[in-house]
Design a protein around this motif. Structure first.
Motif, short mmCIF file in Angstrom:
data_model
loop_
_atom_site.label_atom_id
_atom_site.label_comp_id
_atom_site.label_asym_id
_atom_site.label_seq_id
_atom_site.Cartn_x
_atom_site.Cartn_y
_atom_site.Cartn_z
N TYR A 95 0.88 -1.12 0.05
CA TYR A 95 -0.05 -0.01 0.02
C TYR A 95 0.85 1.14 0.13
N GLU A 96 2.22 1.25 0.09
CA GLU A 96 2.99 2.32 0.15
C GLU A 96 4.09 2.09 -0.64
N ILE A 97 4.72 2.91 -1.43
CA ILE A 97 5.80 2.69 -2.33
C ILE A 97 6.56 4.09 -2.30
N ILE A 98 6.65 4.72 -1.37
CA ILE A 98 7.59 5.94 -1.07
C ILE A 98 8.73 5.34 -0.45
N SER A 99 8.51 4.47 0.64
CA SER A 99 9.89 3.99 1.27
C SER A 99 10.28 2.72 0.76
N TYR A 155 -0.39 7.48 -11.01
CA TYR A 155 1.12 7.64 -11.03
C TYR A 155 1.67 7.57 -12.16
N PHE A 209 10.14 7.36 -12.06
CA PHE A 209 9.68 5.82 -11.91
C PHE A 209 10.58 5.16 -12.88
N LYS B 38 9.39 13.40 -4.73
CA LYS B 38 8.52 12.45 -4.15
C LYS B 38 7.07 13.12 -4.24
N ASN B 41 5.46 13.47 -7.77
CA ASN B 41 5.44 12.27 -8.65
C ASN B 41 4.13 11.41 -8.09
N GLU B 45 -0.60 13.45 -6.28
CA GLU B 45 -1.81 13.04 -7.11
C GLU B 45 -2.93 12.33 -6.13
N TRP B 106 -9.40 6.13 5.23
CA TRP B 106 -8.07 5.41 4.56
C TRP B 106 -7.43 6.32 3.76
N HIS B 110 -3.83 7.63 4.52
CA HIS B 110 -2.80 7.18 3.59
C HIS B 110 -1.98 8.48 3.05
N MET B 114 1.97 9.03 4.03
CA MET B 114 2.87 9.31 2.89
C MET B 114 3.62 10.79 3.25
N ASP B 117 6.31 10.03 5.77
CA ASP B 117 7.29 9.27 4.89
C ASP B 117 8.16 10.15 4.13
N LEU B 138 -0.26 0.63 6.07
CA LEU B 138 -1.63 1.18 6.26
C LEU B 138 -2.58 0.30 6.63
#
Lengths: 459, 144
Positions: A95-99, A155, A209, B38, B41, B45, B106, B110, B114, B117, B138
């Motif tokens: 669910y998380e793509i940053i870290s 994205y 990406f 970050k 990109n 969004e 949620w 999120h 983020m 993060d 999450l």
């Protein structure tokens, strides 16, 4: 105190290093020769709110029965999840793509190998779809358009590079890269009449990406025919359609060449040829004894010719028609006038005039100047319908004037040709006895005698 | 909730592009260029999606809170990164309590996680319960 602190710190360091195992290299030295190198890729927004990680071992023949893969966070609160085994691949929703994420291979409950991955650096987009090829005749170009699922997502929208591959038959593939969802192929660069196959795939553009090429889209075919686009189905389907076309054309040709003529000529030619009819005596007799037509114009009853205009001639005048008569074209004109006289039904008025003007028929006094030796020329007088061409001579005899000349009677010998003058004033009675259908033919001997007698009387 | 409210809150987040590095016990020093990348990109969004979704929900959750304590979400700290961190943590804590659309909760959580993060920050432990901590997963946020 300071030394104690330093020693405690060193000990703590080694303890932490041992327990965390985050050096990214293989920490187990038990001599296992298994190649546990993994290859992973991520797919963003594979479903709503979630992404995915997919891994598989580089070693194809690896027995993965007792091997698991775990994905852990790199934060202080290390949280790990075991990937789901799907045949030879391992799959996990994230669910998380940053870290960063740490992927570890667990063999028989022992952590064997771990590596850190950045989810945004191993992205594999979904395959494009919906290739549409349009031929632009004016520009002689092929417009190739396609779609990608990431257009509707967040994205990777506008962050992909698309590769369009095309080739002719079994030739080598040509590729074109584009960041847009359409490209154009110039028709002049393509071989005329050749069939081409087109397919597309995508990859992150690498700015933020990064990752791998997606799977190829389904192929689309087209034929570069002159002047227009011939979209081709798959080869198997095209062969079938060609066969059907041939059969259809053959059937239509057979119908046109054989069946239709047979149907048309069946009664008139074919049937009599194979089954000739025996003559019917009754019909034969009927044909022989055909009754005349109703309007058949044979009758001796003068009343039936009441519709015929018979004009009375009151006087005869010598006219300039004589001069025209002496000219070469004169006889032909006369013949035309005779024809008109014969067919009084059609134009009685014209017949009137022609009859009146016919110098030969009705006679008259020839002007003396018209009489010369030049006149002693044979003028063939063609009587149309009578099939008699009777030449006659128009000559002066001892300088005496000749009176009107009658139409020459049918005679085979020129010596027998005689001039038969006619009376100038022709009375009605005489005219009434003239039969238009006979015309000149009616100038038989009997009629000639009649006219002569009347002429003499008048004299 | 109120679209204007969210826009006023998340509108401050673009300050991420001009952040000054902050030495904080709850944040780790991070290159601002990386933070900006970050944010542009990924985070932007999700914020747009959250704003669109908030406009569809009835305005019933933030009305009273804004009047009672308007400074709850708008920090008075001069440190930009810390301010954003506090805002994200407060937002995470706030939405935990509210009985609003689960999907919206949620998504809000999120975005908050983020943000933390990206900033390499974490929230102070107001409570030992996991729901106030992103914990890198999450799914644990909604575990009550």
């Amino acid at each position: 105190m300071t030394r104690l602190t330093i020693a405690f710190g060193i000990l703590l360091f080694f303890l932490l290093h041992t327990t965390s195992g985050e050096d990214g290299s293989s920490g187990d030295e038990d001599g296992d020769d298994l190649d546990l190198e993994t290859e992973c890729f991520s797919q963003l927004e594979i479903k709503e709110f979630s992404h995915s990680l997919t891994c598989n071992f580089m070693e194809v023949n690896l027995n993965s029965t007792n091997i698991n893969l775990t994905v852990c966070t790199t934060s202080e609160e290390r949280i790990c999840s075991t990937m789901e085994k799907q045949g030879s691949t391992y799959f996990l929703y994230i669910y998380e793509i940053i870290s960063c994420k740490e992927i570890c291979v667990v063999l028989e409950s022992k952590r064997k190998d771990c590596k850190r991955v950045t989810v945004t650096d191993i992205v594999k987009p979904e395959a494009p779809y919906g290739i549409n090829i349009t031929f632009q005749k004016d520009a002689d170009e092929y417009l190739i358009q396609y779609s990608t699922p990431h257009t509707r997502k967040k994205y990777l929208k506008d962050k992909l590079i698309h590769e369009i591959a095309y080739h002719e038959g079994n030739g080598t593939w040509n590729t074109i890269d584009s960041q847009y969802l359409q490209i154009k192929l110039l028709g002049k660069n393509l071989q005329k009449g050749a069939s081409y196959e087109v397919k597309v795939r995508s990859k992150p553009d690498g700015k933020f990406f990064k990752g791998f090429w997606s799977e190829w889209s389904s192929s689309e075919y087209f034929k570069n025919a002159v002047g227009h686009l011939e979209r081709e189905d798959k080869p198997q389907e095209s062969n079938f359609s060609i066969g059907m076309l041939v059969v259809t054309i053959s059937t239509v040709t057979f119908v046109l060449l054989f069946i239709i003529p047979v149907l048309i000529f069946w009664e008139t030619r074919i049937k009599p040829l194979f089954w000739p009819e025996l003559p019917d005596h009754k019909k034969t007799l009927e044909q022989l004894c055909k009754k005349p037509k109703k309007n058949f114009d044979i009758s001796f009853n003068p009343e039936k010719f009441g519709y015929v205009h018979i004009h009375k001639v009151d006087g005869i005048q010598a006219k300039t028609e004589v001069e025209s008569f002496l000219q070469p074209s004169a006889p032909l004109d006369v013949s035309e006038k005779v024809r008109n006289e014969l067919d009084m039904k059609k134009s009685p008025t014209d017949v009137d005039k022609s009859v009146l003007k016919l110098p030969v028929t009705y006679g008259g006094f020839w002007p003396s100047d018209t009489l010369s030796e030049h006149l002693c020329e044979t003028h063939p007088f063609i009587l149309d319908g009578f099939s008699n061409g009777i030449p006659y001579r128009l000559c002066s005899i001892n300088g005496t004037q000749l009176y009107n000349y009658g139409l020459m009677t049918h005679s085979s010998s020129p010596a027998d040709l005689t001039v038969q003058p006619r009376p100038g004033p022709i009375n009605t009675d005489t005219m009434s006895h003239i039969q238009p259908s006979n015309g000149i033919r009616s100038s038989n001997k009997d009629e000639a005698y009649v006219t002569m007698s009347s002429f003499c009387k008048n004299q | 909730c109120n679209l204007v409210f969210f826009r006023s809150v998340f509108g401050i987040l673009p300050l991420l592009v001009v952040l000054l590095p902050v030495n904080s016990s709850t944040c780790v020093m991070e290159n601002t260029a990386v933070i900006r990348e970050k944010y542009e990109n990924v985070l932007s969004e999700d914020i747009n999606s959250l704003e669109n979704m908030s406009g569809k929900l009835r305005d019933r959750c933030c009305r009273n809170k804004r009047r009672e304590n308007p400074s709850v979400f708008f920090c008075n700290d001069t440190q930009e990164i810390r301010s954003l961190r506090n805002m994200a943590c407060d937002l995470l804590k706030f939405f935990y309590k509210q009985k609003i659309n689960e999907e919206f909760r949620w998504r809000t959580a999120h975005v908050s996680c983020m943000t933390l993060d990206i900033l390499h920050c974490k929230c102070d432990k107001w409570s030992k319960r996991k729901e106030v901590s992103c914990c890198g997963n999450l799914q644990t946020i909604l575990q009550i």
